[in-house]
Motif scaffolding. Structure first.
Motif, PDB file in Angstrom:
ATOM      1  N   ARG A  10       0.815  -1.218   0.000  1.00 51.27           N
ATOM      2  CA  ARG A  10       0.000   0.000   0.000  1.00 51.27           C
ATOM      3  C   ARG A  10       0.850   1.271   0.000  1.00 51.27           C
ATOM      4  NH1 ARG A  10      -1.713   0.555   5.263  1.00 51.27           N
ATOM      5  NH2 ARG A  10      -2.659  -1.501   5.024  1.00 51.27           N
TER       6      ARG A  10
ATOM      7  N   VAL B 240       2.237   1.911  -3.376  1.00 55.53           N
ATOM      8  CA  VAL B 240       1.198   2.391  -4.290  1.00 55.53           C
ATOM      9  C   VAL B 240       1.007   3.893  -4.107  1.00 55.53           C
ATOM     10  CG1 VAL B 240      -1.259   2.293  -4.872  1.00 55.53           C
ATOM     11  CG2 VAL B 240      -0.025   0.186  -4.391  1.00 55.53           C
TER      12      VAL B 240
ATOM     13  N   TYR C  70      -4.737  -3.904  -9.530  1.00 55.01           N
ATOM     14  CA  TYR C  70      -5.190  -4.499  -8.279  1.00 55.01           C
ATOM     15  C   TYR C  70      -6.547  -5.168  -8.472  1.00 55.01           C
ATOM     16  CZ  TYR C  70      -8.542  -0.672  -7.651  1.00 55.01           C
ATOM     17  OH  TYR C  70      -9.584   0.199  -7.824  1.00 55.01           O
TER      18      TYR C  70
ATOM     19  N   TYR D 132      -0.491  -4.911  -7.104  1.00 53.73           N
ATOM     20  CA  TYR D 132      -0.809  -4.612  -5.704  1.00 53.73           C
ATOM     21  C   TYR D 132      -1.662  -5.779  -5.197  1.00 53.73           C
ATOM     22  CZ  TYR D 132      -3.117  -1.961  -1.878  1.00 53.73           C
ATOM     23  OH  TYR D 132      -3.624  -1.526  -0.679  1.00 53.73           O
TER      24      TYR D 132
END
Length: 230
Positions: free
Chosen positions: A7, A10, A63, A90
């Motif tokens: 995370r 990202v 994702y 992700y």
């Protein structure tokens, strides 16, 4: 080579390099909730034209739902094979993002949209007398969330605990330890049903590591207008 990222990575790619986000879940799941600015592109629609449409100077982050879903890995490798350039997977997916209480788009009404992000907090050693003053000074006036280092939630102190507290007591002596907490990604509708059934009016909202994210009270029906993330 496709890289698997978390995370924080990202967010760095979004903020630092204007990364493109692609959700490869079905349309209904995308419309329910998706990362801000994410494009919907199901796995079955990935082809050479899609790859050619990607700006080579911008990384692509793919994702899906969560760790148990393999769509993002399959889609990321297919995009790379088709020549999309710098592609990232992700794997924790949008449930990881939502569980962290981060902003999202879509019609879902999750706890993160209605929780108070600035609840009254205290440390275990704080005098109970001070807690009463803090509750009275708080617009919601519901409870104090007691936390330790790292904002790890220890419990709640409400009016009932304050009423029964002995003179000179500290917060840790009167707080309710066995509280039920909720994650920012939970549906508001489901939470309200649970709270109504249990006769609970306030619930601490925590991240998966137990850190405080906010406080939800049953009269919170819409996001605070001052919340910059909404």
């Amino acid at each position: 080579m496709v890289q698997r990222i978390d995370r924080d990575a990202v967010r760095d790619l979004i903020d630092g390099r204007d990364a493109r986000l692609l959700e490869v879940l079905p349309r209904a799941e995308y419309e329910w909730a998706h990362l801000p600015g994410a494009r919907h592109l199901p796995l079955g629609e990935l082809d050479g034209r899609v790859a050619a449409d990607q700006d080579p100077s911008r990384p692509v982050v793919v994702y899906c739902h969560d760790w148990m879903c393999d769509l993002s890995a399959r889609a990321a490798h297919r995009l790379e094979r088709l020549g999309a350039g710098e592609v990232y997977d992700y794997p924790a997916g949008k449930m990881d993002w939502l569980a962290a209480g981060l902003p999202y788009e879509g019609h879902a009404v999750l706890v993160s949209r209605v929780m108070r992000r600035d609840p009254v907090v205290a440390f275990p050693e704080d005098p109970v007398e001070d807690l009463g003053e803090r509750i009275l000074a708080d617009p919601a006036g519901v409870a104090v969330v007691v936390t330790r280092e790292g904002r790890i939630v220890q419990g709640l102190v409400g009016s009932g605990e304050l009423k029964d507290a002995p003179p000179g007591a500290a917060a840790e002596q009167v707080l309710c330890h066995d509280i039920t907490t909720v994650r920012p990604a939970e549906s508001l509708e489901g939470l309200l049903e649970r709270m109504d059934g249990a006769g609970v009016h306030a619930m601490a909202v925590t991240l998966p590591d137990g850190a405080l994210a906010g406080l939800f009270v049953t009269d919170a029906t819409r996001p605070p207008e001052s919340d910059p993330d909404l």
